[in-house]
Design a protein around this motif. Structure first.
Motif, PDB file in Angstrom:
ATOM      1  N   PRO A 101       0.825  -1.225   0.000  1.00 30.39           N
ATOM      2  CA  PRO A 101       0.000   0.000   0.000  1.00 30.39           C
ATOM      3  C   PRO A 101       0.855   1.270   0.000  1.00 30.39           C
ATOM      4  O   PRO A 101       1.991   1.276   0.487  1.00 30.39           O
ATOM      5  CB  PRO A 101      -0.806  -0.121   1.294  1.00 30.39           C
ATOM      6  N   ARG A 110      -2.257  -3.754   9.573  1.00 25.65           N
ATOM      7  CA  ARG A 110      -2.962  -2.978   8.545  1.00 25.65           C
ATOM      8  C   ARG A 110      -2.376  -3.301   7.171  1.00 25.65           C
ATOM      9  O   ARG A 110      -3.114  -3.545   6.208  1.00 25.65           O
ATOM     10  CB  ARG A 110      -2.841  -1.476   8.833  1.00 25.65           C
ATOM     11  N   PHE A 145      -4.253  -5.565   4.284  1.00 22.33           N
ATOM     12  CA  PHE A 145      -4.435  -4.990   2.949  1.00 22.33           C
ATOM     13  C   PHE A 145      -3.881  -5.919   1.877  1.00 22.33           C
ATOM     14  O   PHE A 145      -4.527  -6.166   0.846  1.00 22.33           O
ATOM     15  CB  PHE A 145      -3.747  -3.623   2.888  1.00 22.33           C
ATOM     16  N   ASP A 159      -9.644  -1.225   2.551  1.00 28.20           N
ATOM     17  CA  ASP A 159      -9.336  -0.267   3.614  1.00 28.20           C
ATOM     18  C   ASP A 159     -10.536   0.010   4.521  1.00 28.20           C
ATOM     19  O   ASP A 159     -10.377   0.151   5.740  1.00 28.20           O
ATOM     20  CB  ASP A 159      -8.847   1.054   3.010  1.00 28.20           C
ATOM     21  N   ASN A 190     -10.782  -2.919   6.949  1.00 25.53           N
ATOM     22  CA  ASN A 190      -9.581  -3.327   7.670  1.00 25.53           C
ATOM     23  C   ASN A 190      -9.726  -3.013   9.166  1.00 25.53           C
ATOM     24  O   ASN A 190     -10.079  -1.896   9.537  1.00 25.53           O
ATOM     25  CB  ASN A 190      -8.363  -2.598   7.093  1.00 25.53           C
ATOM     26  N   THR A 220      -6.264   0.599  11.247  1.00 27.25           N
ATOM     27  CA  THR A 220      -6.324   1.841  10.497  1.00 27.25           C
ATOM     28  C   THR A 220      -5.107   2.696  10.826  1.00 27.25           C
ATOM     29  O   THR A 220      -4.238   2.307  11.603  1.00 27.25           O
ATOM     30  CB  THR A 220      -7.606   2.627  10.843  1.00 27.25           C
TER      31      THR A 220
END
Length: 341
Positions: free
Chosen positions: A29, A176, A180, A186, A189, A192
């Motif tokens: 990400p 996270r 992902f 998102d 998830n 965060t």
């Protein structure tokens, strides 16, 4: 703890009909923070034993959720002691690689994530083709993410995990990223950019999904967890079915599963095969040993070093090279578990 009012309704409604993201879309990400990620890996190394056991308790808990359990039963890859032994020891190997290797295209970490994601994608498509509506959904993946990270974030004191607030922030970032990359969108998830929001989401999932499922698990749950632990006994002979199910319910906060004297005072009576009254003396000994180790023993740096070393040795030798008990029971070919190439 920061409120996140729409998270649970969205997870319970729209996320349960959305499949896990296609494996071809896997990428690091844009918000990935390498420094935080690597610090989280160091946090794991200092608490490897406790974090690994936390994931094991999380796995026992998530199997109580019918949508997760149904797909596990459909795949038939963990329905006998030998298949369960191989499936869950392979999970430990993947898990260990994620916490110890570099995250970059072409690395073992990357190949492990891709293998896991393709396996989920394939199982979801096969399940959907066989039974309408049976998929590995975004909701299911969030529940699996909870099994790895949830208890670490919510119950570090009960697990004996030692670290700072920054360590926990780094750990949340780690999951996270991994969530992902395993195909969780998102918006669903658990983890965060904000630790308070993440903890709120994790607590909602524990209180509103995990705990109710463990309050009244199905007969299939007891059967599948028994098979899993029967298989894994040949990796670790201290694994005790009744004790681990009891300890997991206690950790999740299920009413009636207190163990210490002050916890059992005025607690409601519950039914089932692993209530306190039905635990054998040996199962009570194992629960008591786990409570003592987690809540007192792991406060010692020396104890943590010893059990972390023992875990590393057992993963390397007991899974990959000399699984002696499993070889006697299942044969050498089935006993040796290594990462797929």
């Amino acid at each position: 703890m920061k409120a996140d009012k729409n998270y649970l309704p969205n997870l319970a409604d729209e996320a349960r009909s959305l499949p896990v993201e296609d494996a071809s879309k896997m990428a690091i990400p844009k918000w990935y923070d390498e420094a935080k990620f690597k610090r989280a890996q160091e946090f794991y190394k200092r608490n490897a034993f406790a974090i690994t056991l936390a994931a094991f308790y999380g796995l026992i808990a998530v199997m109580a959720v019918p949508s997760v359990l149904n797909v596990l039963m459909f795949t038939k890859k963990s329905s006998t002691p030998v298949t369960a032994y191989r499936r869950y020891l392979l999970t430990i190997l993947h898990f260990t690689i994620w916490y110890r290797d570099e995250l970059a295209p072409g690395t073992r970490f990357w190949r492990s994530l891709m293998y896991t994601r393709k396996a989920h994608d394939s199982a979801s498509k096969r399940a959907s083709a066989a039974t309408e509506g049976m998929i590995i959904s975004q909701r299911d993946m969030v529940l699996v993410q909870f099994s790895f990270a949830g208890f670490v974030v919510l119950k570090p004191e009960m697990l004996g995990i030692q670290g700072s607030d920054r360590d926990m922030d780094d750990f949340i970032h780690f999951w996270r990223v991994v969530g992902f990359m395993l195909g969780i969108r998102d918006e669903y998830n658990l983890c965060t950019a904000d630790s308070a929001t993440s903890k709120s989401r994790i607590k909602l999932v524990q209180d509103q999904m995990m705990r109710p499922a463990l309050n009244s698990p199905s007969d299939d749950y007891y059967r599948m967890t028994k098979v899993m632990l029967d298989g894994m006994w040949y990796y670790n002979v201290t694994l005790n079915y009744e004790a681990l199910l009891f300890f997991t319910s206690r950790l999740t906060g299920v009413a009636g599963y207190g163990f210490l004297e002050h916890e059992r005072k005025n607690q409601p009576k519950v039914t089932g095969p692993v209530t306190y009254e039905k635990l054998s003396w040996y199962s009570r000994f194992i629960v008591g040993s786990l409570v003592q180790l987690h809540e007192e023993g792991l406060k010692s740096a020396l104890v943590r070093w010893l059990v972390n070393l023992q875990l590393q040795f057992s993963v390397l030798v007991g899974i990959c090279y000399l699984p002696l008990l499993a070889a006697i029971k299942f044969g050498w070919k089935n006993a040796v578990v290594k990462m797929p190439k």
